[in-house]
Motif scaffolding. Structure first.
Motif, PDB file in Angstrom:
ATOM      1  N   ARG A   1      65.231 117.777 -50.277  1.00 52.86           N
ATOM      2  CA  ARG A   1      66.270 118.587 -49.615  1.00 52.86           C
ATOM      3  C   ARG A   1      65.680 119.497 -48.535  1.00 52.86           C
ATOM      4  O   ARG A   1      66.423 120.112 -47.768  1.00 52.86           O
ATOM      5  N   ARG A   2      64.384 119.600 -48.481  1.00 56.75           N
ATOM      6  CA  ARG A   2      63.762 120.440 -47.464  1.00 56.75           C
ATOM      7  C   ARG A   2      63.705 119.694 -46.146  1.00 56.75           C
ATOM      8  O   ARG A   2      63.647 118.463 -46.110  1.00 56.75           O
ATOM      9  N   HIS A   3      63.697 120.430 -45.078  1.00 58.82           N
ATOM     10  CA  HIS A   3      63.691 119.786 -43.766  1.00 58.82           C
ATOM     11  C   HIS A   3      63.019 120.683 -42.743  1.00 58.82           C
ATOM     12  O   HIS A   3      62.868 121.890 -42.957  1.00 58.82           O
ATOM     13  N   PRO A   4      62.582 120.108 -41.623  1.00 62.69           N
ATOM     14  CA  PRO A   4      61.966 120.916 -40.575  1.00 62.69           C
ATOM     15  C   PRO A   4      62.951 121.974 -40.066  1.00 62.69           C
ATOM     16  O   PRO A   4      64.175 121.803 -40.162  1.00 62.69           O
ATOM     17  N   VAL A   5      62.418 123.039 -39.521  1.00 58.22           N
ATOM     18  CA  VAL A   5      63.251 124.102 -38.987  1.00 58.22           C
ATOM     19  C   VAL A   5      63.695 123.733 -37.583  1.00 58.22           C
ATOM     20  O   VAL A   5      62.906 123.767 -36.635  1.00 58.22           O
ATOM     21  N   ALA A   6      64.954 123.322 -37.434  1.00 56.34           N
ATOM     22  CA  ALA A   6      65.520 123.008 -36.113  1.00 56.34           C
ATOM     23  C   ALA A   6      66.995 122.701 -36.287  1.00 56.34           C
ATOM     24  O   ALA A   6      67.389 122.086 -37.276  1.00 56.34           O
TER      25      ALA A   6
ATOM     26  N   ILE B   1      74.500 112.448 -31.310  1.00 63.86           N
ATOM     27  CA  ILE B   1      74.088 112.123 -29.942  1.00 63.86           C
ATOM     28  C   ILE B   1      73.673 113.390 -29.191  1.00 63.86           C
ATOM     29  O   ILE B   1      72.652 113.410 -28.482  1.00 63.86           O
ATOM     30  N   ASP B   2      74.429 114.449 -29.370  1.00 66.52           N
ATOM     31  CA  ASP B   2      74.089 115.711 -28.705  1.00 66.52           C
ATOM     32  C   ASP B   2      72.769 116.267 -29.235  1.00 66.52           C
ATOM     33  O   ASP B   2      71.959 116.822 -28.470  1.00 66.52           O
ATOM     34  N   ARG B   3      72.560 116.126 -30.536  1.00 60.61           N
ATOM     35  CA  ARG B   3      71.311 116.625 -31.128  1.00 60.61           C
ATOM     36  C   ARG B   3      70.117 115.812 -30.630  1.00 60.61           C
ATOM     37  O   ARG B   3      69.047 116.365 -30.350  1.00 60.61           O
ATOM     38  N   ILE B   4      70.283 114.500 -30.531  1.00 60.46           N
ATOM     39  CA  ILE B   4      69.214 113.658 -29.979  1.00 60.46           C
ATOM     40  C   ILE B   4      68.890 114.098 -28.551  1.00 60.46           C
ATOM     41  O   ILE B   4      67.717 114.237 -28.173  1.00 60.46           O
ATOM     42  N   ALA B   5      69.935 114.341 -27.744  1.00 65.99           N
ATOM     43  CA  ALA B   5      69.719 114.769 -26.361  1.00 65.99           C
ATOM     44  C   ALA B   5      68.985 116.105 -26.299  1.00 65.99           C
ATOM     45  O   ALA B   5      68.164 116.344 -25.400  1.00 65.99           O
ATOM     46  N   MET B   6      69.241 116.968 -27.261  1.00 64.28           N
ATOM     47  CA  MET B   6      68.645 118.299 -27.274  1.00 64.28           C
ATOM     48  C   MET B   6      67.185 118.274 -27.724  1.00 64.28           C
ATOM     49  O   MET B   6      66.339 118.983 -27.177  1.00 64.28           O
ATOM     50  N   LEU B   7      66.870 117.447 -28.726  1.00 60.26           N
ATOM     51  CA  LEU B   7      65.564 117.516 -29.369  1.00 60.26           C
ATOM     52  C   LEU B   7      64.618 116.368 -29.058  1.00 60.26           C
ATOM     53  O   LEU B   7      63.395 116.535 -29.123  1.00 60.26           O
ATOM     54  N   ASP B   8      65.163 115.198 -28.738  1.00 60.80           N
ATOM     55  CA  ASP B   8      64.283 114.033 -28.723  1.00 60.80           C
ATOM     56  C   ASP B   8      63.451 113.911 -27.455  1.00 60.80           C
ATOM     57  O   ASP B   8      62.513 113.113 -27.418  1.00 60.80           O
ATOM     58  N   GLY B   9      63.758 114.676 -26.431  1.00 58.36           N
ATOM     59  CA  GLY B   9      62.870 114.688 -25.277  1.00 58.36           C
ATOM     60  C   GLY B   9      61.479 115.155 -25.637  1.00 58.36           C
ATOM     61  O   GLY B   9      60.489 114.739 -25.032  1.00 58.36           O
ATOM     62  N   GLU B  10      61.407 116.004 -26.654  1.00 56.63           N
ATOM     63  CA  GLU B  10      60.114 116.490 -27.145  1.00 56.63           C
ATOM     64  C   GLU B  10      59.606 115.651 -28.311  1.00 56.63           C
ATOM     65  O   GLU B  10      58.421 115.385 -28.434  1.00 56.63           O
ATOM     66  N   LEU B  11      60.532 115.180 -29.165  1.00 49.55           N
ATOM     67  CA  LEU B  11      60.131 114.468 -30.381  1.00 49.55           C
ATOM     68  C   LEU B  11      59.769 113.006 -30.117  1.00 49.55           C
ATOM     69  O   LEU B  11      58.918 112.436 -30.816  1.00 49.55           O
ATOM     70  N   ASN B  12      60.441 112.381 -29.154  1.00 49.18           N
ATOM     71  CA  ASN B  12      60.159 110.976 -28.786  1.00 49.18           C
ATOM     72  C   ASN B  12      60.368 109.994 -29.932  1.00 49.18           C
ATOM     73  O   ASN B  12      59.672 108.976 -30.028  1.00 49.18           O
ATOM     74  N   SER B  13      61.344 110.267 -30.802  1.00 47.96           N
ATOM     75  CA  SER B  13      61.530 109.376 -31.945  1.00 47.96           C
ATOM     76  C   SER B  13      62.302 108.112 -31.589  1.00 47.96           C
ATOM     77  O   SER B  13      62.155 107.086 -32.256  1.00 47.96           O
ATOM     78  N   TYR B  14      63.123 108.157 -30.531  1.00 44.79           N
ATOM     79  CA  TYR B  14      63.938 107.001 -30.156  1.00 44.79           C
ATOM     80  C   TYR B  14      63.340 106.275 -28.958  1.00 44.79           C
ATOM     81  O   TYR B  14      62.960 106.893 -27.964  1.00 44.79           O
ATOM     82  N   ALA B  15      63.285 104.951 -29.062  1.00 42.10           N
ATOM     83  CA  ALA B  15      62.973 104.116 -27.906  1.00 42.10           C
ATOM     84  C   ALA B  15      64.214 103.866 -27.075  1.00 42.10           C
ATOM     85  O   ALA B  15      64.143 103.688 -25.853  1.00 42.10           O
ATOM     86  N   LEU B  16      65.380 103.848 -27.726  1.00 41.20           N
ATOM     87  CA  LEU B  16      66.645 103.545 -27.061  1.00 41.20           C
ATOM     88  C   LEU B  16      67.775 104.248 -27.804  1.00 41.20           C
ATOM     89  O   LEU B  16      67.886 104.137 -29.025  1.00 41.20           O
ATOM     90  N   VAL B  17      68.595 104.992 -27.068  1.00 38.99           N
ATOM     91  CA  VAL B  17      69.796 105.611 -27.625  1.00 38.99           C
ATOM     92  C   VAL B  17      71.003 104.852 -27.081  1.00 38.99           C
ATOM     93  O   VAL B  17      71.127 104.646 -25.875  1.00 38.99           O
TER      94      VAL B  17
END
Length: 468
Positions: free
Chosen positions: A463-468, A35-51
């Protein structure tokens, strides 16, 4: 890479599940972190319609109490996952990417949601999707961004599910696929996407795009994880008579790194005709890996799928018009132009034209079924070109040939209903993920998961992932 060497949010579902089960970490701690990670990153990523933060924490606390008491519900118990925003969750809106339904509160759970809850999963929220699960987001919605590079396409329609899973904002997600909408986002975001056989998963409580083409499936970081999620939601359902009565096998029981006896078909002509050389290199490397794992590589010719691809659009259009018959006429002004155009096209197609499509589709399905008498799996691209930028995607409407190419390897298996698995298989020089696709015979999800897990035991792309 070991679990301990990986950031918590990038662990595979099975890895975090083991930590929770062994009480090395609590479900609440994992859920709070997500939840904290979503709050930190998803304002820019916009992946969630609803948390659904409060509900998720309550589910996590319940999971912790049950696990402490020795009542383990299964491999998803206490694990935070996401559910595409076209699956009903009781007490929450099910917008399906539309304006028409954005305030409609669900009065029951979709069957797939009910089964996740029964398995003790924690539901973090609902990832964003294109309008009505068709090909474009509603003009009033900010689309999800690709976490690898915001200038690149995140896929459709399960764009939010792919982005959230790739960015470490959930440990897996439910998604849907009508023409490629699990496989395109899985490929674009570098995750694993499993589209099961049509009817393997109940569609009760899942918003329709095109009923006979819609498949509910899973996205995760590995084939093993995707199989665990599928095992939790699959099976017959009295509320959906089209859900198949066939028993759901334990896909994980068949997993091993020895693929001896498995026949993988490769149509080198279909896989190379107007296909980017980088995609061909990924296919060649995957073929080599499967051969070294013991599989027999069978040169073959796949039935011509061009008519099935051409028929997909009118088939989808008719069924989309039916899906929106209760709201479209009265609320047309709330629809985006792309979804409105496909609904209008559906209204214009005659019953005789639609019947011709259905007859051709039945014949194509039979030809594909026959292929799996000689092979166990088919290896193909997900798409024939390198990952697309947003600028390139914006020109698709002006390039019908490019749209047909995008659909070449995905739509046929919605028309036939066969199960597919998209697997990360490499990266471009620009650092964007590239995937390939395995296809199995009807109800062949177990062999897909087995082969996918074996490939991922000798590769590290997943196993690779974006840098964040």
């Amino acid at each position: 890479m070991t679990a301990k060497a990986t950031a918590l949010h990038y662990l595979e579902l099975t890895e975090v599940a083991a930590l929770i089960r062994d009480r090395e970490i609590s479900s609440r701690e994992v859920t709070r972190s997500q939840i904290d990670r979503i709050a930190m990153l998803d304002g820019e990523l916009n992946s969630y319609a609803l948390v659904m933060a409060d509900a998720a924490l309550a589910q996590a606390d319940a999971a912790d109490a049950e696990i402490a008491a020795g009542r383990l519900r299964g491999p998803l118990h206490g694990v935070p996952v996401a559910v595409k925003d076209l699956c009903q969750i009781k007490g929450f809106p099910n917008a399906a990417g539309t304006m028409v339904h954005r305030h409609v509160i669900s009065d029951e759970d979709a069957t797939v949601v009910q089964r996740l809850k029964e398995g003790g999963a924690v539901l973090l929220g609902k990832p964003q999707l294109t309008e009505g699960a068709y090909s474009d987001h509603h003009p009033s919605i900010t689309p999800p961004k690709n976490p690898w590079n915001a200038e690149y396409w995140p896929g459709i329609s399960s764009s939010g599910s792919g982005a959230a899973t790739a960015a470490g904002l959930c440990y897996g997600s439910l998604a849907s696929d009508t023409g490629g909408s699990i496989r395109w986002p899985a490929a674009a975001n570098g995750v694993t996407g499993l589209k099961p056989s049509w009817g393997r998963v109940s569609r009760h409580g899942v918003f329709e795009l095109a009923a006979s083409l819609d498949h509910v499936g899973t996205m995760a970081r590995s084939a093993r994880d995707a199989g665990i999620l599928l095992g939790a939601i699959a099976g017959s359902d009295l509320k959906d008579p089209t859900a198949l009565l066939a028993p759901v096998p334990n896909d994980l029981a068949a997993i091993n790194d020895d693929l001896r006896g498995l026949r993988i078909g490769v149509d080198t002509v279909w896989n190379s005709d107007d296909v980017d050389v980088g995609i061909q290199a990924v296919l060649a490397e995957a073929t080599r890996a499967f051969s070294e794992l013991g599989a027999e590589i069978v040169e073959m010719r796949f039935p011509d799928a061009s008519q099935a691809v051409s028929d997909w659009v009118p088939n989808c259009a008719v069924e989309a018009a039916v899906a929106h018959k209760a709201t479209y006429a009265a609320h047309k002004h709330q629809y985006g132009s792309v979804l409105a155009s496909v609904i209008e096209a559906g209204h214009a197609i005659s019953g005789m034209e639609y019947q011709d499509i259905l007859l051709r589709r039945m014949a194509f399905r039979g030809r594909v079924d026959a292929v799996f008498g000689a092979i166990d799996l088919l290896l193909t691209p997900v798409q024939p070109f390198a990952p697309l930028t947003l600028a390139e995607i914006r020109t698709l409407g002006e390039q019908p040939g490019l749209i047909a190419m995008l659909q070449r390897y995905t739509c046929p298996f919605n028309m036939s209903g066969h199960p597919t698995l998209a697997l990360p298989g490499g990266f471009t020089q620009a650092g964007m993920p590239v995937a390939f696709q395995l296809v199995a015979g009807h109800l062949g999800e177990a062999v897909l998961v087995r082969a996918g897990a074996a490939f991922q035991s000798v590769s590290t792309w997943h196993r690779r992932h974006p840098v964040a």
